[in-house]
Write a protein that holds these residues in place. Structure first.
Motif, PDB file in Angstrom:
ATOM      1  N   PHE A 128       0.800  -1.208   0.000  1.00 52.14           N
ATOM      2  CA  PHE A 128       0.000   0.000   0.000  1.00 52.14           C
ATOM      3  C   PHE A 128       0.840   1.269   0.000  1.00 52.14           C
ATOM      4  O   PHE A 128       0.380   2.334  -0.438  1.00 52.14           O
ATOM      5  CB  PHE A 128      -0.967  -0.019   1.187  1.00 52.14           C
ATOM      6  N   VAL A 129       2.061   1.195   0.497  1.00 49.85           N
ATOM      7  CA  VAL A 129       2.947   2.354   0.400  1.00 49.85           C
ATOM      8  C   VAL A 129       3.225   2.653  -1.076  1.00 49.85           C
ATOM      9  O   VAL A 129       3.158   3.805  -1.518  1.00 49.85           O
ATOM     10  CB  VAL A 129       4.255   2.109   1.173  1.00 49.85           C
ATOM     11  N   TRP A 130       3.497   1.608  -1.851  1.00 51.31           N
ATOM     12  CA  TRP A 130       3.726   1.788  -3.292  1.00 51.31           C
ATOM     13  C   TRP A 130       2.460   2.324  -3.960  1.00 51.31           C
ATOM     14  O   TRP A 130       2.536   3.217  -4.818  1.00 51.31           O
ATOM     15  CB  TRP A 130       4.125   0.451  -3.925  1.00 51.31           C
ATOM     16  N   VAL A 131       1.320   1.785  -3.594  1.00 56.73           N
ATOM     17  CA  VAL A 131       0.063   2.237  -4.198  1.00 56.73           C
ATOM     18  C   VAL A 131      -0.162   3.714  -3.914  1.00 56.73           C
ATOM     19  O   VAL A 131      -0.548   4.483  -4.805  1.00 56.73           O
ATOM     20  CB  VAL A 131      -1.115   1.385  -3.684  1.00 56.73           C
ATOM     21  N   GLU A 132       0.069   4.149  -2.682  1.00 55.63           N
ATOM     22  CA  GLU A 132      -0.127   5.561  -2.350  1.00 55.63           C
ATOM     23  C   GLU A 132       0.788   6.464  -3.167  1.00 55.63           C
ATOM     24  O   GLU A 132       0.399   7.558  -3.572  1.00 55.63           O
ATOM     25  CB  GLU A 132       0.116   5.794  -0.859  1.00 55.63           C
ATOM     26  N   GLU A 133       2.013   6.026  -3.411  1.00 57.03           N
ATOM     27  CA  GLU A 133       2.962   6.843  -4.143  1.00 57.03           C
ATOM     28  C   GLU A 133       2.690   6.843  -5.644  1.00 57.03           C
ATOM     29  O   GLU A 133       3.018   7.821  -6.330  1.00 57.03           O
ATOM     30  CB  GLU A 133       4.387   6.342  -3.892  1.00 57.03           C
ATOM     31  N   ASN A 134       2.085   5.782  -6.171  1.00 60.83           N
ATOM     32  CA  ASN A 134       1.991   5.625  -7.617  1.00 60.83           C
ATOM     33  C   ASN A 134       0.588   5.715  -8.190  1.00 60.83           C
ATOM     34  O   ASN A 134       0.440   5.755  -9.414  1.00 60.83           O
ATOM     35  CB  ASN A 134       2.611   4.286  -8.021  1.00 60.83           C
ATOM     36  N   ALA A 135      -0.431   5.746  -7.372  1.00 64.99           N
ATOM     37  CA  ALA A 135      -1.802   5.780  -7.897  1.00 64.99           C
ATOM     38  C   ALA A 135      -2.019   6.963  -8.830  1.00 64.99           C
ATOM     39  O   ALA A 135      -2.741   6.854  -9.834  1.00 64.99           O
ATOM     40  CB  ALA A 135      -2.804   5.820  -6.746  1.00 64.99           C
ATOM     41  N   ARG A 136      -1.391   8.096  -8.554  1.00 70.34           N
ATOM     42  CA  ARG A 136      -1.577   9.297  -9.364  1.00 70.34           C
ATOM     43  C   ARG A 136      -1.042   9.131 -10.781  1.00 70.34           C
ATOM     44  O   ARG A 136      -1.379   9.904 -11.676  1.00 70.34           O
ATOM     45  CB  ARG A 136      -0.891  10.497  -8.727  1.00 70.34           C
ATOM     46  N   ARG A 137      -0.198   8.121 -11.001  1.00 72.62           N
ATOM     47  CA  ARG A 137       0.308   7.865 -12.349  1.00 72.62           C
ATOM     48  C   ARG A 137      -0.746   7.178 -13.211  1.00 72.62           C
ATOM     49  O   ARG A 137      -0.610   7.131 -14.436  1.00 72.62           O
ATOM     50  CB  ARG A 137       1.573   7.013 -12.275  1.00 72.62           C
ATOM     51  N   PHE A 138      -1.787   6.649 -12.585  1.00 76.55           N
ATOM     52  CA  PHE A 138      -2.845   5.941 -13.305  1.00 76.55           C
ATOM     53  C   PHE A 138      -4.169   6.701 -13.230  1.00 76.55           C
ATOM     54  O   PHE A 138      -4.936   6.693 -14.188  1.00 76.55           O
ATOM     55  CB  PHE A 138      -3.025   4.541 -12.721  1.00 76.55           C
ATOM     56  N   VAL A 139      -4.463   7.290 -12.075  1.00 77.59           N
ATOM     57  CA  VAL A 139      -5.702   8.038 -11.870  1.00 77.59           C
ATOM     58  C   VAL A 139      -5.334   9.513 -11.764  1.00 77.59           C
ATOM     59  O   VAL A 139      -4.679   9.935 -10.814  1.00 77.59           O
ATOM     60  CB  VAL A 139      -6.426   7.565 -10.596  1.00 77.59           C
ATOM     61  N   SER A 140      -5.755  10.304 -12.743  1.00 78.66           N
ATOM     62  CA  SER A 140      -5.319  11.698 -12.807  1.00 78.66           C
ATOM     63  C   SER A 140      -6.255  12.660 -12.098  1.00 78.66           C
ATOM     64  O   SER A 140      -5.843  13.747 -11.689  1.00 78.66           O
ATOM     65  CB  SER A 140      -5.167  12.127 -14.269  1.00 78.66           C
ATOM     66  N   ARG A 141      -7.519  12.271 -11.943  1.00 74.98           N
ATOM     67  CA  ARG A 141      -8.484  13.213 -11.370  1.00 74.98           C
ATOM     68  C   ARG A 141      -9.708  12.461 -10.906  1.00 74.98           C
ATOM     69  O   ARG A 141     -10.093  11.453 -11.516  1.00 74.98           O
ATOM     70  CB  ARG A 141      -8.863  14.260 -12.418  1.00 74.98           C
ATOM     71  N   ILE A 142     -10.321  12.943  -9.830  1.00 73.72           N
ATOM     72  CA  ILE A 142     -11.563  12.367  -9.299  1.00 73.72           C
ATOM     73  C   ILE A 142     -12.523  13.505  -9.009  1.00 73.72           C
ATOM     74  O   ILE A 142     -12.125  14.535  -8.453  1.00 73.72           O
ATOM     75  CB  ILE A 142     -11.302  11.590  -7.994  1.00 73.72           C
ATOM     76  N   GLU A 143     -13.768  13.324  -9.363  1.00 76.49           N
ATOM     77  CA  GLU A 143     -14.791  14.309  -9.030  1.00 76.49           C
ATOM     78  C   GLU A 143     -16.038  13.593  -8.542  1.00 76.49           C
ATOM     79  O   GLU A 143     -16.610  12.767  -9.261  1.00 76.49           O
ATOM     80  CB  GLU A 143     -15.121  15.170 -10.252  1.00 76.49           C
ATOM     81  N   ARG A 144     -16.442  13.877  -7.311  1.00 79.10           N
ATOM     82  CA  ARG A 144     -17.680  13.309  -6.792  1.00 79.10           C
ATOM     83  C   ARG A 144     -18.832  14.139  -7.337  1.00 79.10           C
ATOM     84  O   ARG A 144     -18.918  15.344  -7.078  1.00 79.10           O
ATOM     85  CB  ARG A 144     -17.674  13.334  -5.267  1.00 79.10           C
ATOM     86  N   VAL A 145     -19.744  13.512  -8.074  1.00 82.23           N
ATOM     87  CA  VAL A 145     -20.783  14.252  -8.795  1.00 82.23           C
ATOM     88  C   VAL A 145     -22.167  14.084  -8.188  1.00 82.23           C
ATOM     89  O   VAL A 145     -23.093  14.820  -8.555  1.00 82.23           O
ATOM     90  CB  VAL A 145     -20.807  13.843 -10.285  1.00 82.23           C
ATOM     91  N   ALA A 146     -22.345  13.125  -7.303  1.00 81.51           N
ATOM     92  CA  ALA A 146     -23.664  12.926  -6.682  1.00 81.51           C
ATOM     93  C   ALA A 146     -23.498  12.127  -5.408  1.00 81.51           C
ATOM     94  O   ALA A 146     -22.517  11.402  -5.224  1.00 81.51           O
ATOM     95  CB  ALA A 146     -24.613  12.204  -7.637  1.00 81.51           C
ATOM     96  N   SER A 147     -24.448  12.271  -4.514  1.00 79.63           N
ATOM     97  CA  SER A 147     -24.451  11.488  -3.282  1.00 79.63           C
ATOM     98  C   SER A 147     -25.884  11.291  -2.830  1.00 79.63           C
ATOM     99  O   SER A 147     -26.788  12.044  -3.209  1.00 79.63           O
ATOM    100  CB  SER A 147     -23.635  12.172  -2.175  1.00 79.63           C
ATOM    101  N   ALA A 148     -26.092  10.267  -2.007  1.00 75.77           N
ATOM    102  CA  ALA A 148     -27.433  10.000  -1.471  1.00 75.77           C
ATOM    103  C   ALA A 148     -27.291   9.315  -0.116  1.00 75.77           C
ATOM    104  O   ALA A 148     -26.347   8.546   0.118  1.00 75.77           O
ATOM    105  CB  ALA A 148     -28.239   9.127  -2.431  1.00 75.77           C
TER     106      ALA A 148
END
Length: 471
Positions: free
Chosen positions: A78-98
Motif C-alpha cells: 500500500f505504500v507503493w500504491v499511495e505513491e503511484n496511484a496518481r500515475r494511473f488516476v489523474s483526477r476524481i470528481e464526486r458528482v452525486a451522493s445519497a
C-alpha cells in the motif's frame, strides 16, 4: 477476501475522455454505533478498483492491462500504491451522493452487512452512496470495463499523492534526501539528552544554522554543505536561533514571552570571521525575511502570539481561535505576506499587517508539530501526526511523524511520506530549492546525539512518465 466495505458499479465509460463513472455503495455498517465506511475520495481507492475490475484472477489472456502488469503482491504494497496511484488516476470528481448520512429512520432499516448478488445489493435505495467521475492517464486502465459491471470490494480509502506536473518543480522530493548530515558525528563530548531543536537558513540562503535546546550551534555552507562553524552559544534555556536581517550574523537567545523585559542577553556570531560579535537585539521567536514582522507568545493564557509593533503598526494580537487552541508551530512566507500557524489540529493563515485570520483549515491534522513555507506561501511542508495505517511500518498506534506537503490554494495534502523518525524542525530555503528537516530517531537513541539533518531537493519523479511500459 474479508468482508466487503463497498459495492461498485460502472455507470458509464468514455474512452475518448479517458473517463469512467462509478457508483460506490457503502455495504458495511455498525448500526448499533451508527457508523459506516468513510467517503472514498482517494485516488488509491479507485486505482485499486480499476485493478480489481481487470479480473486479476482470470486467465492471463482474459486479464485487463492493469492486472497483467501488476500482481497482487504489488497492489498489497500500500505504500507503493499511495505513491503511484496518481500515475494511473489523474483526477476524481464526486458528482452525486445519497443517504449521507442516514437519517434516524434509515438507521432503523439498515443492516450491518450487504452482499453482492448478480451485480446488485439489497436495499440499494437505502444505502449510503456516491457517484464519481474518474479520469485515468491511459485508455488501457479502463479497457476491461463495461457499463453494468458490479462487484464488492474490501478496499479502503488511503492517502495517495495527488501532486501534478505543475506542482513538481516547486515541491520537495521526499523519496530520499539528496544529502544527510550528522551534526554530532565525530564530535567529542557527552551528548546524552542532546538533539537538534531548530534549523534556520540565512536570508540569502547561503548558510544553514542548527542548534540544540541548550545552545550547541552548527553552521553549514549550503553550496557544498560543508561545516563552517561548530560552537557553543553559552548555556541556554531553550536556545532560539535568529539571523540578523540581511547579514550572515547568527544570534541565539533563551526562550522568552512578551511580558519579559527586553532586550535580554543575546549571543551573536559572525559567520564570515568565525568569531563572536555584537549585533542588534533580535526580538521575537520568528521573523519575516525582511525582519519587519516578528511574533512572540503572549500571556493571554490561550497559547496565542502577538505581532510586534513596527514604525507604522502597533503591537497586534493574533486572534486565531477565540478559545484554547495553542499554537504548536509557525512559519512566514518569504515574501512576508502570510503567517502560517499550526495549532493543535487546526491550520490558520494570518495577514501580518492586520493580524487577522484570512484562511483556515479546521481539523487539518490529528496534531501539527512543525511547519515550513515555500517562498511565496503556495506550499507548506508540515510534520504532523501520521495519517498512515499499520501497513506503513511496524509502529502500531505509536507511529512517528508523517512529512507532508500542502497546497495552500485548495487545502490539499498532495504529498506525504511516513517517516521512521520524529521531525524536530523544518526549514525551506529562501530560493525555494531545498527543504531541510531535523530528524530524531524514535528508538533507544532518542535525544542522544543521533539527530540527522536531511536535505530534500525539489522536483519529484516526473508524473508525466507513462505508467505502462511501451509496446
Amino acid at each position: 477476501m474479508s468482508t466487503h466495505m463497498y459495492g461498485v458499479r460502472v455507470l458509464d465509460i468514455d474512452p475518448k475522455e479517458l473517463r469512467v463513472r462509478f457508483k460506490v455503495f457503502a455495504v458495511y455498517y455498525d448500526t448499533g454505533s451508527e457508523m459506516f465506511p468513510p467517503v472514498p475520495d482517494d485516488p488509491a481507492f479507485f486505482f485499486f478498483l480499476l485493478w480489481e475490475a481487470a479480473q486479476p484472477h482470470a486467465s492471463m489472456e482474459q486479464r485487463g492491462a492493469l492486472a497483467r502488469m501488476l500482481d497482487i503482491d504489488t497492489m498489497l504494497d500500500f505504500v507503493w500504491v499511495e505513491e503511484n496511484a496518481r500515475r494511473f488516476v489523474s483526477r476524481i470528481e464526486r458528482v452525486a451522493s445519497a443517504n449521507h448520512p442516514p437519517t434516524p429512520d434509515q438507521w432503523e432499516r439498515l443492516h450491518d452487512f450487504y452482499y453482492e448478488r448478480d451485480g446488485a445489493w439489497k436495499d440499494e435505495d437505502l444505502l449510503v452512496q456516491f457517484d464519481y467521475d474518474v479520469w485515468v492517464t491511459d485508455e488501457r486502465c479502463i479497457e476491461s470495463l463495461k457499463p453494468g459491471d458490479a462487484w464488492g470490494s474490501a478496499m479502503f480509502p488511503m492517502n495517495a499523492d495527488t501532486w501534478t506536473a505543475y506542482d513538481a518543480p516547486h515541491i520537495p522530493d521526499l523519496t530520499e534526501p539528496a544529502r544527510r548530515i550528522a551534526p554530532f558525528a565525530g564530535k567529542k563530548g557527552d551528548f546524552r539528552r542532546k538533539q537538534i531543536r531548530d534549523v534556520e537558513f540565512s536570508d540569502d540562503g547561503a548558510y544553514l544554522a542548527a542548534t540544540t535546546w541548550d545552545g550547541f550551534v552548527w553552521v553549514y555552507d549550503t553550496s557544498d554543505w560543508s561545516e563552517v562553524a561548530h560552537t557553543r552559544a553559552g548555556d541556554r534555556n531553550v536556545a532560539m536561533l535568529m539571523w540578523v536581517p540581511g547579514e550572515p550574523v547568527l544570534t541565539v537567545k533563551s526562550y522568552s514571552r512578551l511580558e519579559d523585559p527586553e532586550p535580554l542577553e543575546q549571543w551573536a556570531f559572525d559567520v564570515r570571521t568565525g568569531q563572536e560579535t555584537t549585533a542588534p537585539y533580535q526580538h521575537g521567536h520568528l521573523r519575516s525575511l525582511d525582519g519587519v514582522h516578528r511574533i512572540t507568545p503572549n500571556g493571554g493564557g490561550e497559547g496565542g502570539y502577538d505581532l510586534h509593533a513596527t514604525d507604522t503598526l502597533p503591537q497586534r494580537t493574533i486572534s486565531h481561535a477565540g478559545g484554547w487552541d495553542p499554537i504548536q508551530c509557525k512559519a512566514f512566507s518569504a515574501d512576508g505576506t502570510r503567517l502560517f500557524l499550526g495549532a493543535q489540529q487546526n491550520l490558520f493563515v494570518v495577514d501580518p499587517v492586520t493580524a487577522r485570520v484570512v484562511d483556515q483549515v479546521p481539523g487539518a491534522s490529528d496534531r501539527l508539530f512543525q511547519l515550513a513555507s515555500s517562498p511565496d506561501g503556495t506550499y507548506l511542508a508540515a510534520a504532523s501526526a501520521s495519517r498512515k495505517l499499520d501497513y506503513a511500518g511496524s509502529f502500531g498506534d505509536k507511529r512517528p511523524h508523517e512529512l507532508c506537503v500542502w497546497r495552500t490554494a485548495d487545502h490539499r495534502i498532495i504529498l506525504g511520506r511516513q517517516m521512521t523518525t520524529y521531525v524536530n524542525a523544518l526549514a525551506w530555503s529562501p530560493d525555494g530549492r531545498q527543504l531541510v528537516a531535523a530528524l530524531e530517531p524514535c528508538d533507544e537513541n532518542f535525544a542522544n546525539g543521533k539527530s540527522e539533518l536531511a536535505v530534500f531537493a525539489m522536483d519529484p519523479t516526473n508524473p508525466t512518465d507513462p505508467p505502462f511500459p511501451e509496446g
